[in-house]
Design a protein around this motif. Structure first.
Motif, PDB file in Angstrom:
ATOM      1  N   LEU A 183       0.842  -1.199   0.000  1.00 41.03           N
ATOM      2  CA  LEU A 183       0.000   0.000   0.000  1.00 41.03           C
ATOM      3  C   LEU A 183       0.874   1.245   0.000  1.00 41.03           C
ATOM      4  O   LEU A 183       1.771   1.390   0.824  1.00 41.03           O
ATOM      5  N   ALA A 184       0.606   2.140  -0.947  1.00 42.38           N
ATOM      6  CA  ALA A 184       1.232   3.460  -0.969  1.00 42.38           C
ATOM      7  C   ALA A 184       0.133   4.504  -0.802  1.00 42.38           C
ATOM      8  O   ALA A 184      -0.933   4.389  -1.423  1.00 42.38           O
ATOM      9  N   LEU A 185       0.373   5.488   0.037  1.00 39.44           N
ATOM     10  CA  LEU A 185      -0.585   6.568   0.253  1.00 39.44           C
ATOM     11  C   LEU A 185      -0.024   7.861  -0.313  1.00 39.44           C
ATOM     12  O   LEU A 185       1.196   8.051  -0.373  1.00 39.44           O
ATOM     13  N   VAL A 186      -0.910   8.751  -0.718  1.00 41.35           N
ATOM     14  CA  VAL A 186      -0.482  10.047  -1.239  1.00 41.35           C
ATOM     15  C   VAL A 186      -1.423  11.115  -0.690  1.00 41.35           C
ATOM     16  O   VAL A 186      -2.639  10.926  -0.642  1.00 41.35           O
ATOM     17  N   THR A 187      -0.844  12.236  -0.226  1.00 44.04           N
ATOM     18  CA  THR A 187      -1.652  13.313   0.339  1.00 44.04           C
ATOM     19  C   THR A 187      -1.787  14.459  -0.663  1.00 44.04           C
ATOM     20  O   THR A 187      -0.943  14.627  -1.543  1.00 44.04           O
ATOM     21  N   THR A 188      -2.842  15.234  -0.486  1.00 43.11           N
ATOM     22  CA  THR A 188      -3.013  16.457  -1.275  1.00 43.11           C
ATOM     23  C   THR A 188      -2.767  17.704  -0.432  1.00 43.11           C
ATOM     24  O   THR A 188      -2.817  18.815  -0.954  1.00 43.11           O
ATOM     25  N   ILE A 189      -2.517  17.532   0.863  1.00 43.54           N
ATOM     26  CA  ILE A 189      -2.380  18.697   1.748  1.00 43.54           C
ATOM     27  C   ILE A 189      -1.062  18.698   2.507  1.00 43.54           C
ATOM     28  O   ILE A 189      -0.929  19.390   3.512  1.00 43.54           O
ATOM     29  N   GLY A 190      -0.064  17.977   2.051  1.00 43.99           N
ATOM     30  CA  GLY A 190       1.221  17.988   2.736  1.00 43.99           C
ATOM     31  C   GLY A 190       1.295  16.948   3.831  1.00 43.99           C
ATOM     32  O   GLY A 190       0.676  15.882   3.756  1.00 43.99           O
ATOM     33  N   ASN A 191       2.044  17.273   4.879  1.00 49.30           N
ATOM     34  CA  ASN A 191       2.308  16.324   5.956  1.00 49.30           C
ATOM     35  C   ASN A 191       1.017  15.905   6.660  1.00 49.30           C
ATOM     36  O   ASN A 191       0.064  16.683   6.746  1.00 49.30           O
ATOM     37  N   CYS A 192       1.000  14.673   7.165  1.00 52.80           N
ATOM     38  CA  CYS A 192      -0.171  14.148   7.884  1.00 52.80           C
ATOM     39  C   CYS A 192       0.271  13.727   9.278  1.00 52.80           C
ATOM     40  O   CYS A 192       1.004  12.748   9.438  1.00 52.80           O
ATOM     41  N   MET A 193      -0.158  14.473  10.298  1.00 56.40           N
ATOM     42  CA  MET A 193       0.299  14.211  11.654  1.00 56.40           C
ATOM     43  C   MET A 193      -0.184  12.863  12.173  1.00 56.40           C
ATOM     44  O   MET A 193       0.530  12.181  12.912  1.00 56.40           O
ATOM     45  N   ILE A 246      -3.329  -1.845   8.919  1.00 55.91           N
ATOM     46  CA  ILE A 246      -3.043  -1.743   7.482  1.00 55.91           C
ATOM     47  C   ILE A 246      -2.290  -0.448   7.189  1.00 55.91           C
ATOM     48  O   ILE A 246      -1.279  -0.450   6.485  1.00 55.91           O
ATOM     49  N   GLN A 247      -2.781   0.656   7.750  1.00 61.02           N
ATOM     50  CA  GLN A 247      -2.096   1.928   7.496  1.00 61.02           C
ATOM     51  C   GLN A 247      -0.748   1.970   8.207  1.00 61.02           C
ATOM     52  O   GLN A 247       0.217   2.571   7.699  1.00 61.02           O
ATOM     53  N   ARG A 248      -0.651   1.347   9.359  1.00 60.58           N
ATOM     54  CA  ARG A 248       0.616   1.333  10.097  1.00 60.58           C
ATOM     55  C   ARG A 248       1.712   0.630   9.296  1.00 60.58           C
ATOM     56  O   ARG A 248       2.903   0.903   9.477  1.00 60.58           O
ATOM     57  N   ASN A 249       1.308  -0.266   8.413  1.00 66.07           N
ATOM     58  CA  ASN A 249       2.267  -1.014   7.597  1.00 66.07           C
ATOM     59  C   ASN A 249       2.346  -0.501   6.164  1.00 66.07           C
ATOM     60  O   ASN A 249       2.779  -1.214   5.260  1.00 66.07           O
ATOM     61  N   THR A 250       1.936   0.744   5.970  1.00 68.20           N
ATOM     62  CA  THR A 250       2.059   1.368   4.653  1.00 68.20           C
ATOM     63  C   THR A 250       3.511   1.337   4.177  1.00 68.20           C
ATOM     64  O   THR A 250       4.427   1.628   4.942  1.00 68.20           O
ATOM     65  N   SER A 251       3.698   1.000   2.903  1.00 68.55           N
ATOM     66  CA  SER A 251       5.059   0.933   2.358  1.00 68.55           C
ATOM     67  C   SER A 251       5.627   2.303   2.022  1.00 68.55           C
ATOM     68  O   SER A 251       6.838   2.525   2.118  1.00 68.55           O
ATOM     69  N   LEU A 252       4.748   3.243   1.629  1.00 69.15           N
ATOM     70  CA  LEU A 252       5.232   4.531   1.144  1.00 69.15           C
ATOM     71  C   LEU A 252       4.155   5.589   1.344  1.00 69.15           C
ATOM     72  O   LEU A 252       2.968   5.325   1.141  1.00 69.15           O
ATOM     73  N   LEU A 253       4.573   6.774   1.764  1.00 63.94           N
ATOM     74  CA  LEU A 253       3.677   7.928   1.816  1.00 63.94           C
ATOM     75  C   LEU A 253       4.297   9.045   0.999  1.00 63.94           C
ATOM     76  O   LEU A 253       5.415   9.499   1.282  1.00 63.94           O
ATOM     77  N   LEU A 254       3.584   9.486  -0.035  1.00 62.63           N
ATOM     78  CA  LEU A 254       4.004  10.626  -0.855  1.00 62.63           C
ATOM     79  C   LEU A 254       3.253  11.855  -0.363  1.00 62.63           C
ATOM     80  O   LEU A 254       2.025  11.864  -0.348  1.00 62.63           O
ATOM     81  N   ILE A 255       3.985  12.885   0.065  1.00 62.42           N
ATOM     82  CA  ILE A 255       3.323  14.061   0.627  1.00 62.42           C
ATOM     83  C   ILE A 255       3.490  15.261  -0.297  1.00 62.42           C
ATOM     84  O   ILE A 255       4.550  15.481  -0.871  1.00 62.42           O
ATOM     85  N   VAL A 302       9.046   0.500  -4.654  1.00 62.98           N
ATOM     86  CA  VAL A 302       8.234  -0.344  -3.773  1.00 62.98           C
ATOM     87  C   VAL A 302       7.819  -1.624  -4.488  1.00 62.98           C
ATOM     88  O   VAL A 302       7.835  -2.714  -3.896  1.00 62.98           O
ATOM     89  N   ILE A 303       7.469  -1.502  -5.765  1.00 64.84           N
ATOM     90  CA  ILE A 303       7.086  -2.688  -6.533  1.00 64.84           C
ATOM     91  C   ILE A 303       8.284  -3.622  -6.694  1.00 64.84           C
ATOM     92  O   ILE A 303       8.183  -4.845  -6.465  1.00 64.84           O
ATOM     93  N   ARG A 304       9.439  -3.061  -7.089  1.00 60.52           N
ATOM     94  CA  ARG A 304      10.638  -3.880  -7.310  1.00 60.52           C
ATOM     95  C   ARG A 304      11.065  -4.623  -6.047  1.00 60.52           C
ATOM     96  O   ARG A 304      11.585  -5.734  -6.113  1.00 60.52           O
ATOM     97  N   ASN A 305      10.825  -4.011  -4.899  1.00 61.03           N
ATOM     98  CA  ASN A 305      11.306  -4.576  -3.637  1.00 61.03           C
ATOM     99  C   ASN A 305      10.186  -5.153  -2.779  1.00 61.03           C
ATOM    100  O   ASN A 305      10.306  -5.219  -1.549  1.00 61.03           O
ATOM    101  N   GLN A 306       9.105  -5.565  -3.433  1.00 58.39           N
ATOM    102  CA  GLN A 306       8.000  -6.272  -2.771  1.00 58.39           C
ATOM    103  C   GLN A 306       7.538  -5.571  -1.482  1.00 58.39           C
ATOM    104  O   GLN A 306       7.362  -6.188  -0.432  1.00 58.39           O
ATOM    105  N   GLY A 307       7.341  -4.274  -1.575  1.00 59.80           N
ATOM    106  CA  GLY A 307       6.845  -3.515  -0.434  1.00 59.80           C
ATOM    107  C   GLY A 307       7.915  -2.816   0.362  1.00 59.80           C
ATOM    108  O   GLY A 307       7.611  -1.957   1.189  1.00 59.80           O
ATOM    109  N   ALA A 308       9.180  -3.166   0.153  1.00 62.09           N
ATOM    110  CA  ALA A 308      10.314  -2.501   0.822  1.00 62.09           C
ATOM    111  C   ALA A 308      10.087  -2.377   2.327  1.00 62.09           C
ATOM    112  O   ALA A 308      10.196  -1.296   2.911  1.00 62.09           O
TER     113      ALA A 308
END
Length: 523
Positions: free
Chosen positions: A156-166, A239-248, A460-466
């Motif tokens: 799972l990769a997450l992406v924000t539209t408002i910057g950092n997510c506390m 599930i979110q705690r184990n997110t592989s990547l967050l793009l902010i 993330v894809i190449r490294n199976q979730g990294a």
């Protein structure tokens, strides 16, 4: 010779594996156009680079690549799902961050998530036997959709539209840095002051507790309702705690510098640098080209309509604009603008990036939305910002602190404040110089924002979730993670030592001890 052939053969096989297209699910069903503008470049670029992209969206992309498959979710306005009439957005200037969260985001986010899940095309899609190598989802009050990563056994990769997510910082063990980094939607002018830090901590903790113990269980209920076959799925929290990547959607060149884990990556400006200009219509281009004193551009975004300005505010703008030498180009959503001065040009829609790129522009009067903020930084245009809700206040404060713009609160608008602020930014060249410097820093990166995003998603894809990029601290309790137990033991130990020393000193100074010492000296 045979070894060379084998070596080259292995090299070619590895290269083929590296560039092999992946199946990617991109989940962005929120119907706000500003969110789509910010997020859609990611899915489109992945498709252009050969990946097979399926996107769950409420806004259809015209003429997408053939390997970009759209699953259309229903697209009501948030006011429809809230069961209320759409308010005059300018009235939201009175909302506190907590009120905005409680009345709009929590309730609206939950309702919009269910709208997406019960949409017929989405339901039909979920019944299909699909396989994905990566699930990308927007980090915006739609946590139930994160269960798709479990459903398809994909990172799972997450992406924000408002910057950092506390909340995400708390979840994955990223340093909070509450002394300098403020929570989403807060209006704190001096974050490092005592009151600023106190209010920031209160809001961040309250937001996290509300999310974890009130909002998240309601999202869990949607999972049980729409994914009954996933009864053994982990909690949405895990599930979110184990997110592989967050793009902010931020960048340190203009935002407050922060420490991030390696799997939290800044991609601010992703929608600006990857799209060509669409072109200004010939009639409008002529007007702007012939504006000898330059022009002022006024646009309050896609959600805040200038035509809804209260009559007294509208008249204030018109009086000030009438006295300016500059042309005023105003995004005005009605056919007519009563008492419009000759130097004011209105249009219902304008190609914003083209306008900002025009050499004659002097100032952008804006509400401070993050999309527009990234655009003005990219094109180097000074700002007069009038925030209405959400992160807009913080965005404008950042520009003001950089000397690239001025903050003007909505309720402070009158003929004096508006006139003084506009004239200051127009005639003081330091604002333009500072914004040009901000623009230079914003663009000075090893890779463009879109290239950065794609590289990390493919990583993330190449490294199976990294999984090795994830903070091991996310498995600890907050007491252990923040060393509270250690500090308590140290504090108790210090108190114990002080108490023991105090008792020894008192004992030594007691009358019996003094008398005994005198006897010993006498003998």
């Amino acid at each position: 010779m045979l070894q060379d052939v084998v070596r080259w053969g292995c090299f070619l096989v590895c290269m083929a594996a590296c560039v092999e297209s992946a199946n990617i699910l991109f989940v962005i069903p929120f119907s706000a156009k500003s969110h789509y503008i910010s997020l859609s470049p990611i899915g489109l670029e992945l498709a252009r680079r050969g990946h097979n992209v399926t996107v769950i969206t409420a806004i259809a992309e015209k003429n997408p690549p053939p390997n970009y498959h759209q699953v259309m979710a229903d697209s009501p306005e948030i006011w429809d799902v809230l069961g209320t009439e759409k308010p005059n957005i300018f009235t939201m200037a009175d909302m506190t961050a907590s009120e905005f969260q409680d009345k709009i985001l929590w309730t609206g986010g939950l309702a919009m998530t269910e709208v997406a899940l019960k949409s017929k095309p989405v339901q039909e899609f979920l019944k299909q036997d699909n396989k994905f190598d990566l699930v990308i989802s927007e980090q915006f009050y739609q946590e139930a959709l994160n269960v798709l990563a479990y459903k398809y056994n994909a990172p799972l990769a997450l992406v924000t539209t408002i910057g950092n997510c506390m909340r995400h910082n708390l979840l994955v063990g990223n340093p909070l840095q509450l002394a300098t980094i403020i929570g989403e939607h807060l209006q704190i002018r001096h974050p490092s002051s005592f009151t600023g830090r106190l209010y920031n901590m209160y809001h961040v903790v309250r937001d996290y507790l509300d999310w974890k113990y009130s909002f998240l269980p309601k999202q869990e209920a949607l999972v049980k309702k729409y994914f009954p076959e996933l009864s053994e799925a982990p909690s949405l929290y895990d599930i979110q705690r184990n997110t592989s990547l967050l793009l902010i959607n931020s960048h340190f060149s203009y935002d407050t510098t922060a420490a991030y884990l390696p799997n939290i990556v800044e991609i601010g400006g992703i929608h600006v640098t990857n799209q060509s200009l669409s072109g200004i219509s010939p009639d409008l281009k002529k007007i702007l080209d012939e504006s000898n004193h330059g022009f002022i551009y006024v646009n309050f975004g896609s959600n805040v309509k200038s035509s809804e300005l209260p009559i007294e505010k509208k008249n204030t703008f018109l009086k000030i604009f009438k006295n300016l030498k500059q042309t005023v180009l105003w995004k005005w959503e009605d056919d007519n603008l009563e008492n419009k001065p000759e130097n004011v040009v209105i249009r219902k829609w304008l190609p914003q990036k083209d306008i900002l790129a025009h050499p004659n522009i002097k100032v952008f009067v804006s509400h401070g939305g993050l999309i527009g903020t990234h655009e003005v930084i990219y094109y180097g245009v000074p700002v007069v910002g009038v925030p209405i809700y959400g992160d807009q206040y913080y965005n404008i404060v950042l520009l003001e602190e950089a000397g690239a713009g001025k903050l003007l609160m909505y309720h402070d608008i009158n003929e004096k404040t508006l006139g003084d602020t506009l004239n200051e930014v127009i005639h003081d060249d330091s604002y333009r110089r500072n914004m040009k410097e901000l623009s230079r820093r914003f663009k000075d990166r090893p890779m463009s924002p879109i290239d950065t995003a794609i590289w990390w998603l493919e990583y993330v894809i190449r490294n199976q979730g990294a999984g090795y990029m994830k903070n091991p601290g996310r498995e600890l309790s907050w007491i252990a993670l923040y060393m509270i137990d250690v500090y308590v033991v140290l504090a108790v130990s210090m108190v114990g030592i002080v108490v023991a020393i105090t008792k020894v000193v008192k004992l030594m100074r007691s009358p019996k001890s003094v008398k005994k010492n005198k006897k010993q000296k006498a003998t």
